[in-house]
Design a protein around this motif. Sequence first.
Motif, PDB file in Angstrom:
ATOM      1  N   PHE A  85      62.167  25.975   4.198  1.00 47.85           N
ATOM      2  CA  PHE A  85      60.661  26.126   4.310  1.00 47.85           C
ATOM      3  C   PHE A  85      60.374  25.227   5.873  1.00 47.85           C
ATOM      4  O   PHE A  85      60.613  24.235   6.914  1.00 47.85           O
ATOM      5  N   LEU A  86      59.668  25.984   6.555  1.00 49.71           N
ATOM      6  CA  LEU A  86      59.580  26.125   7.895  1.00 49.71           C
ATOM      7  C   LEU A  86      58.156  25.542   8.385  1.00 49.71           C
ATOM      8  O   LEU A  86      57.290  26.493   7.609  1.00 49.71           O
ATOM      9  N   GLN A  87      57.848  24.793   9.535  1.00 52.80           N
ATOM     10  CA  GLN A  87      57.011  24.232  10.026  1.00 52.80           C
ATOM     11  C   GLN A  87      56.517  24.351  11.032  1.00 52.80           C
ATOM     12  O   GLN A  87      58.152  25.165  11.934  1.00 52.80           O
ATOM     13  N   PRO A  88      55.250  24.442  12.385  1.00 50.30           N
ATOM     14  CA  PRO A  88      55.683  24.883  13.817  1.00 50.30           C
ATOM     15  C   PRO A  88      56.741  23.988  14.057  1.00 50.30           C
ATOM     16  O   PRO A  88      57.168  22.053  13.940  1.00 50.30           O
ATOM     17  N   PRO A  89      56.528  24.339  15.457  1.00 46.56           N
ATOM     18  CA  PRO A  89      57.652  23.466  16.269  1.00 46.56           C
ATOM     19  C   PRO A  89      57.231  21.981  17.351  1.00 46.56           C
ATOM     20  O   PRO A  89      57.391  22.075  18.203  1.00 46.56           O
ATOM     21  N   LEU A  90      56.552  21.204  15.788  1.00 45.26           N
ATOM     22  CA  LEU A  90      56.266  20.010  17.080  1.00 45.26           C
ATOM     23  C   LEU A  90      57.119  18.543  15.609  1.00 45.26           C
ATOM     24  O   LEU A  90      57.779  18.767  15.639  1.00 45.26           O
ATOM     25  N   VAL A  91      56.483  17.631  16.815  1.00 50.63           N
ATOM     26  CA  VAL A  91      57.133  16.741  16.623  1.00 50.63           C
ATOM     27  C   VAL A  91      56.478  16.548  15.415  1.00 50.63           C
ATOM     28  O   VAL A  91      55.049  15.859  15.391  1.00 50.63           O
ATOM     29  N   TRP A  92      57.573  15.471  14.386  1.00 46.54           N
ATOM     30  CA  TRP A  92      56.406  14.717  12.861  1.00 46.54           C
ATOM     31  C   TRP A  92      57.170  16.115  12.050  1.00 46.54           C
ATOM     32  O   TRP A  92      57.233  16.030  10.807  1.00 46.54           O
ATOM     33  N   ALA A 119      53.108  13.266   2.083  1.00 47.57           N
ATOM     34  CA  ALA A 119      52.401  13.481   1.749  1.00 47.57           C
ATOM     35  C   ALA A 119      52.163  15.233   0.766  1.00 47.57           C
ATOM     36  O   ALA A 119      52.381  16.036   0.405  1.00 47.57           O
ATOM     37  N   THR A 120      51.250  15.796   2.081  1.00 51.86           N
ATOM     38  CA  THR A 120      50.844  17.542   1.826  1.00 51.86           C
ATOM     39  C   THR A 120      51.206  17.803   2.686  1.00 51.86           C
ATOM     40  O   THR A 120      51.579  18.865   1.456  1.00 51.86           O
ATOM     41  N   MET A 121      52.169  17.513   3.350  1.00 49.93           N
ATOM     42  CA  MET A 121      53.591  18.807   3.575  1.00 49.93           C
ATOM     43  C   MET A 121      54.504  19.171   2.542  1.00 49.93           C
ATOM     44  O   MET A 121      54.751  19.907   1.844  1.00 49.93           O
ATOM     45  N   THR A 122      54.809  17.105   1.439  1.00 52.05           N
ATOM     46  CA  THR A 122      55.928  17.682   0.559  1.00 52.05           C
ATOM     47  C   THR A 122      55.160  17.964  -0.493  1.00 52.05           C
ATOM     48  O   THR A 122      56.004  19.138  -0.821  1.00 52.05           O
ATOM     49  N   GLN A 123      53.935  18.015  -0.931  1.00 55.99           N
ATOM     50  CA  GLN A 123      53.958  18.876  -2.034  1.00 55.99           C
ATOM     51  C   GLN A 123      53.542  20.364  -2.034  1.00 55.99           C
ATOM     52  O   GLN A 123      53.121  21.208  -2.718  1.00 55.99           O
ATOM     53  N   ARG A 151      58.592  25.554  -7.293  1.00 56.05           N
ATOM     54  CA  ARG A 151      58.473  25.871  -8.047  1.00 56.05           C
ATOM     55  C   ARG A 151      58.235  27.556  -8.649  1.00 56.05           C
ATOM     56  O   ARG A 151      57.659  27.978  -9.775  1.00 56.05           O
ATOM     57  N   ARG A 152      57.813  28.290  -7.120  1.00 50.28           N
ATOM     58  CA  ARG A 152      57.501  29.328  -7.146  1.00 50.28           C
ATOM     59  C   ARG A 152      58.584  30.105  -8.020  1.00 50.28           C
ATOM     60  O   ARG A 152      58.857  31.366  -8.075  1.00 50.28           O
ATOM     61  N   VAL A 153      59.764  29.480  -7.166  1.00 49.77           N
ATOM     62  CA  VAL A 153      61.018  30.118  -6.975  1.00 49.77           C
ATOM     63  C   VAL A 153      61.566  29.939  -8.466  1.00 49.77           C
ATOM     64  O   VAL A 153      62.562  30.885  -8.544  1.00 49.77           O
ATOM     65  N   THR A 154      61.241  28.463  -9.283  1.00 48.67           N
ATOM     66  CA  THR A 154      62.338  28.416  -9.892  1.00 48.67           C
ATOM     67  C   THR A 154      61.795  27.012 -10.521  1.00 48.67           C
ATOM     68  O   THR A 154      61.087  26.148 -10.066  1.00 48.67           O
ATOM     69  N   ASP A 155      62.129  26.836 -11.800  1.00 49.67           N
ATOM     70  CA  ASP A 155      61.741  25.873 -12.638  1.00 49.67           C
ATOM     71  C   ASP A 155      62.422  25.216 -13.149  1.00 49.67           C
ATOM     72  O   ASP A 155      62.650  23.535 -14.127  1.00 49.67           O
ATOM     73  N   LYS A 156      64.152  25.116 -12.672  1.00 47.30           N
ATOM     74  CA  LYS A 156      65.393  24.427 -12.090  1.00 47.30           C
ATOM     75  C   LYS A 156      64.679  22.685 -11.393  1.00 47.30           C
ATOM     76  O   LYS A 156      64.352  22.435 -10.973  1.00 47.30           O
ATOM     77  N   PRO A 157      65.622  21.181 -12.206  1.00 48.80           N
ATOM     78  CA  PRO A 157      65.277  20.748 -11.686  1.00 48.80           C
ATOM     79  C   PRO A 157      66.020  20.118 -10.188  1.00 48.80           C
ATOM     80  O   PRO A 157      66.843  20.352  -9.944  1.00 48.80           O
ATOM     81  N   ILE A 158      65.675  19.564  -9.568  1.00 50.81           N
ATOM     82  CA  ILE A 158      65.662  19.216  -7.965  1.00 50.81           C
ATOM     83  C   ILE A 158      67.009  18.105  -8.579  1.00 50.81           C
ATOM     84  O   ILE A 158      66.142  16.502  -8.940  1.00 50.81           O
ATOM     85  N   HIS A 178      60.212   8.813  -2.492  1.00 50.11           N
ATOM     86  CA  HIS A 178      59.676   8.584  -3.082  1.00 50.11           C
ATOM     87  C   HIS A 178      59.076   9.870  -3.693  1.00 50.11           C
ATOM     88  O   HIS A 178      58.490   9.479  -5.105  1.00 50.11           O
ATOM     89  N   LEU A 179      58.900  10.867  -3.238  1.00 50.31           N
ATOM     90  CA  LEU A 179      58.077  11.978  -3.601  1.00 50.31           C
ATOM     91  C   LEU A 179      59.448  12.729  -4.551  1.00 50.31           C
ATOM     92  O   LEU A 179      58.895  14.097  -5.148  1.00 50.31           O
ATOM     93  N   PHE A 180      60.766  13.138  -4.399  1.00 48.09           N
ATOM     94  CA  PHE A 180      61.819  13.428  -5.188  1.00 48.09           C
ATOM     95  C   PHE A 180      62.020  12.265  -5.687  1.00 48.09           C
ATOM     96  O   PHE A 180      63.208  11.932  -6.190  1.00 48.09           O
TER      97      PHE A 180
END
Length: 302
Positions: free
Chosen positions: A14-21, A43-47, A54-61, A78-80
């Motif tokens: 899961f890749l984001q722009p090359p920025l701090v944070w 939370a937005t990033m994590t969602q 969930r698009r590629v699997t329904d297996k538990p994390i 805490h969101l996992f």
Amino acid sequence: MTEFRKLADGVYAFLQPPLVWYSNSGVIVGDQEVIVVDSLTNATMTQALLAEIRRVTDKPIRYLINTHSHADHVYTNHLFPEATVISSHQGREHTEANRNLQGRHDALFAQLFPDVDFRGGRYTLQDMSFSGTLTLYQGNREVRVIELGVGHSESDVVVHLPLEKIVFCGDVFLNGLPPLPGEGHVSQTIANYRAIEALEAAIYVAGHGNPGTLAEVRSQRTLLETQFQHARKCFEQGLSYDAALQAVTDDDVPLAYLRLIILSSYCEFTGKLPETTDPASQNHLTLIQGIAAEATLLMGRA
């Protein structure tokens, strides 16, 4: 601005722009469960990450591995809720110390990074810690969790998939940002680069920015070594930290990126933070603030 990139069968970044944070996460899907490498800043990033999973699997994390204790890699543990969260012993100790200073961190982050969304983020302790090497198995897949020791952080951890020749590097390797050694730990950071180079992987997933190659990891280590040598030369000539900032220049590396390397080098030479009149060098967070601003400017020009 984000990408969920397939690296091998059942392995994603899961890749984001090359920025701090804006850090990256790894996702490793086995026959029975999912392993995630690093949580994110808010939370937005994590969602968004969870939606891609969930698009590629329904297996538990089942497992969440923190590569180190910095907020952008642990802030949404805490969101996992179903996952066992794993870090090094040192990583857990530093997460606990940071949790005890949550209010202070909230105020500093808001002051220094007003454009960053920290909503839904907080320090949450890991469930399990280790030292050395921890190996998880997904059928025939070996997932090696390797503690490299102090360097960028209190104890850098990487996740190596030998069969797929992939390494999730945390912030040992950054692509689009400069090397960021911990204060006083430049030599150890260089050693940690060499340790991941020795794995001879085909893909090195950076903590920030796009995945890279072995050649790109070596290039960043060489940059750090060169600036460390320049800083040592300045120190041996009796130059102060402020004078070294003026003397150490690199047309390819912005001053905002050089500051942390030079300051960390002087910390290593003297065992303490150097005296400075440079406003951007007052503490670690002001250094990161300068790097964040420079990275945003550079991305805007790209």
